[in-house]
Design a protein around this motif. Structure first.
Motif, PDB file in Angstrom:
ATOM      1  N   THR A   1     -45.661 -24.536  -5.797  1.00 46.32           N
ATOM      2  CA  THR A   1     -46.453 -25.008  -4.982  1.00 46.32           C
ATOM      3  C   THR A   1     -47.417 -23.748  -4.366  1.00 46.32           C
ATOM      4  OG1 THR A   1     -44.981 -26.511  -4.205  1.00 46.32           O
ATOM      5  CG2 THR A   1     -46.921 -26.169  -2.788  1.00 46.32           C
ATOM      6  N   LEU A   2     -48.709 -23.750  -4.624  1.00 44.33           N
ATOM      7  CA  LEU A   2     -49.425 -22.829  -4.280  1.00 44.33           C
ATOM      8  C   LEU A   2     -50.536 -23.110  -3.222  1.00 44.33           C
ATOM      9  CD1 LEU A   2     -50.570 -21.413  -8.122  1.00 44.33           C
ATOM     10  CD2 LEU A   2     -48.728 -20.790  -6.563  1.00 44.33           C
ATOM     11  N   ASP A   3     -50.731 -22.257  -2.376  1.00 41.11           N
ATOM     12  CA  ASP A   3     -51.783 -22.484  -1.237  1.00 41.11           C
ATOM     13  C   ASP A   3     -52.995 -22.758  -2.047  1.00 41.11           C
ATOM     14  OD1 ASP A   3     -52.326 -19.886  -1.780  1.00 41.11           O
ATOM     15  OD2 ASP A   3     -53.113 -19.693   0.409  1.00 41.11           O
TER      16      ASP A   3
ATOM     17  N   SER B   1     -50.322 -17.287  -1.770  1.00 42.91           N
ATOM     18  CA  SER B   1     -49.160 -17.556  -1.495  1.00 42.91           C
ATOM     19  C   SER B   1     -48.520 -18.694  -2.319  1.00 42.91           C
ATOM     20  CB  SER B   1     -49.093 -18.394   0.214  1.00 42.91           C
ATOM     21  OG  SER B   1     -47.798 -18.494   0.602  1.00 42.91           O
ATOM     22  N   ALA B   2     -47.087 -18.551  -2.657  1.00 45.46           N
ATOM     23  CA  ALA B   2     -46.621 -19.472  -3.609  1.00 45.46           C
ATOM     24  C   ALA B   2     -44.971 -19.710  -3.057  1.00 45.46           C
ATOM     25  CB  ALA B   2     -46.467 -18.766  -4.796  1.00 45.46           C
ATOM     26  N   ASN B   3     -44.444 -21.055  -3.207  1.00 40.35           N
ATOM     27  CA  ASN B   3     -43.211 -21.214  -3.243  1.00 40.35           C
ATOM     28  C   ASN B   3     -42.630 -21.864  -4.506  1.00 40.35           C
ATOM     29  OD1 ASN B   3     -42.226 -20.824  -0.263  1.00 40.35           O
ATOM     30  ND2 ASN B   3     -44.111 -22.404  -0.007  1.00 40.35           N
ATOM     31  N   ILE B   4     -41.683 -21.112  -4.988  1.00 36.19           N
ATOM     32  CA  ILE B   4     -41.067 -21.452  -6.340  1.00 36.19           C
ATOM     33  C   ILE B   4     -39.846 -22.147  -6.213  1.00 36.19           C
ATOM     34  CG2 ILE B   4     -40.655 -20.805  -8.716  1.00 36.19           C
ATOM     35  CD1 ILE B   4     -43.516 -20.301  -7.982  1.00 36.19           C
TER      36      ILE B   4
ATOM     37  N   LEU C   1     -56.956 -10.749  -6.928  1.00 35.99           N
ATOM     38  CA  LEU C   1     -55.750 -11.123  -7.540  1.00 35.99           C
ATOM     39  C   LEU C   1     -55.510 -12.589  -6.931  1.00 35.99           C
ATOM     40  CD1 LEU C   1     -55.837  -8.208  -8.754  1.00 35.99           C
ATOM     41  CD2 LEU C   1     -53.368  -8.280  -8.332  1.00 35.99           C
ATOM     42  N   ILE C   2     -54.851 -13.394  -7.922  1.00 38.39           N
ATOM     43  CA  ILE C   2     -54.297 -14.582  -7.470  1.00 38.39           C
ATOM     44  C   ILE C   2     -53.053 -14.835  -8.185  1.00 38.39           C
ATOM     45  CG2 ILE C   2     -56.794 -15.662  -6.819  1.00 38.39           C
ATOM     46  CD1 ILE C   2     -56.746 -17.229  -9.379  1.00 38.39           C
TER      47      ILE C   2
ATOM     48  N   LEU D   1     -44.270 -14.731  -1.379  1.00 37.26           N
ATOM     49  CA  LEU D   1     -43.681 -15.355  -2.337  1.00 37.26           C
ATOM     50  C   LEU D   1     -42.278 -15.758  -1.987  1.00 37.26           C
ATOM     51  CD1 LEU D   1     -43.332 -16.359  -5.310  1.00 37.26           C
ATOM     52  CD2 LEU D   1     -43.015 -13.807  -6.163  1.00 37.26           C
ATOM     53  N   LYS D   2     -41.951 -16.929  -2.127  1.00 36.67           N
ATOM     54  CA  LYS D   2     -40.407 -17.415  -1.926  1.00 36.67           C
ATOM     55  C   LYS D   2     -40.129 -18.119  -3.370  1.00 36.67           C
ATOM     56  CE  LYS D   2     -37.539 -20.189   1.176  1.00 36.67           C
ATOM     57  NZ  LYS D   2     -37.519 -21.088   2.395  1.00 36.67           N
ATOM     58  N   ILE D   3     -38.693 -17.714  -3.675  1.00 33.90           N
ATOM     59  CA  ILE D   3     -38.021 -18.587  -4.770  1.00 33.90           C
ATOM     60  C   ILE D   3     -36.832 -19.258  -4.403  1.00 33.90           C
ATOM     61  CG2 ILE D   3     -37.273 -18.029  -7.061  1.00 33.90           C
ATOM     62  CD1 ILE D   3     -39.111 -15.691  -7.505  1.00 33.90           C
TER      63      ILE D   3
END
Length: 382
Positions: free
Chosen positions: A55-57, A62-65, A42-43, A377-379
């Motif tokens: 921003t995805l690694d 890992s993601a920053n939204i 899963l990605i 995940l950070k929003i």
């Protein structure tokens, strides 16, 4: 399946070296051990959606939204004994052969309760033929479809859509009505109409037997004025009040928890969840870790859920800094399928600062608690 099994084997092997015995294995991404594991099944995937920056690694685990806020018109009905209609009168505009009347805006409806199937008008033109009232309407009755002049049109109602109705008089005493969703023609009608006259445009519901939140943005009118056409637009960005639906009313008049207001809002997709495993399916859900507001006194509402146009999880719900629900329900993502993370956020115009929400995407093999994989995940909103 093969990829997640390899991670499980690696984790069990490492634990066996240290003499640790556990009933379950937890794998946290992104991995920091020095190895060459197979790609995760899963990605995270970027979505091209207005006001969303991500921003995805490198491993897409890992993601920053970041979500930018937009002003929209919020029409609300929180009372099963009252109703509300947002209206703009057109002052009985008579059409002549070759003339048309056009209205469009973006609409999104949520928190819909309608035990009597009264429906909610997403967009409507009231017009008369020889003095008899008629209506050209987009109605919503729940689920993933709208009624376009009585024709059912299926679409993903987890996101906003652009609705447009055009009434055209090709020849004397005849009209054609065209219904568009996201600039796609979805229904048409042709009627005899003696002296077609536009009365008003509206949204909401006079019928008091339902409840909902309706958000409208980028309202647009195009209509004849003698030999020229008037164009009127309102994106609600330059005002603290509604200057478009200026003739609105409630039922019963002046009572009930109903109305309209200009608010900061975001409604839509923030991230994709792609199963790149061609042979196995996985269950997943979101869990809330923390929520922080730079201005703790700010009032805001947030709902976060997962799904697609045919399936929807329950939502994480936050009211200001109070967490009402901290996890979503589980969904299955099938081989080569993509599901999405959605958010609905509203705040009054007095809102200031930003809100940071930390989450984990947790997935594993359906029906098994032998392994749980966590993606951060950070929003950030505002």
């Amino acid at each position: 399946m093969k990829s997640i099994i390899m991670y499980i084997a690696l984790a069990i092997f490492l634990m066996s070296l240290s003499g640790i015995a556990m009933a379950a294995v937890f794998v946290y991404y992104p991995l920091t051990i020095k190895s060459s594991p197979v790609p995760p099944p899963l990605i995270y995937q970027s979505v091209s959606y207005p006001l969303v920056t991500d921003t995805l690694d490198g491993s897409h685990t890992s993601a920053n939204i970041t979500i930018s806020l937009n002003k929209e018109l919020h029409i609300y009905d929180y009372n099963l004994s009252a109703g509300y209609v947002a209206v703009r009168n057109i002052n009985n505009l008579a059409l002549s052969p070759g003339q048309s009347f056009n209205v469009s805006w973006t609409a999104y409806i949520t928190n819909y309760t309608d035990p009597n199937k009264a429906g909610v008008v997403l967009q409507e033109i009231t017009y008369t033929c020889g003095g008899t009232y008629n209506w050209a309407s987009f109605y919503y009755y729940g689920g993933n479809s709208v009624s376009a002049g009585g024709t059912t049109y299926n679409l993903d109602m987890s996101i906003p859509h652009l609705y447009n109705i055009t009434i055209y008089e090709p020849s004397k005493n005849k009209i054609t009505i065209s219904y568009y969703v996201d600039n796609v023609l979805v229904a048409t009608a042709s009627n005899h109409c003696n002296n077609p006259t536009i009365v008003n445009v509206e949204a909401g519901r006079y019928d008091e037997r339902n409840e909902y939140d309706l958000y409208i943005d980028n309202a647009w009118l195009f209509y004849p004025n003698g030999t020229v056409y008037n164009i009127y637009t309102d994106d609600f960005e330059n005002s603290t009040v509604d200057n478009f639906f200026v003739d609105s009313y409630s039922n019963p008049s002046g009572s009930g928890n109903v109305g309209k207001e200009v608010v900061y809002a975001f409604c839509g997709k923030v991230l994709g969840i792609q199963n790149v495993d061609s042979s196995s399916n996985y269950s997943f859900y979101l869990s809330l870790n923390s929520v922080q507001a730079s201005n703790p006194s700010s009032i805001y509402k947030t709902w976060i859920w997962t799904g697609n146009d045919t399936q929807k999880s329950s939502a994480i719900s936050i009211y200001s800094s109070s967490v009402l629900q901290s996890t979503t329900s589980q969904l299955i993502v099938w081989p080569n399928e993509e599901k999405f993370i959605y958010m609905n956020y509203t705040a009054p115009l007095s809102f200031s600062g930003n809100v940071a929400i930390s989450l984990s995407l947790i997935y594993g093999i359906p029906g098994s608690d032998a392994v749980s994989v966590y993606y951060p995940l950070k929003i950030t909103i505002g």
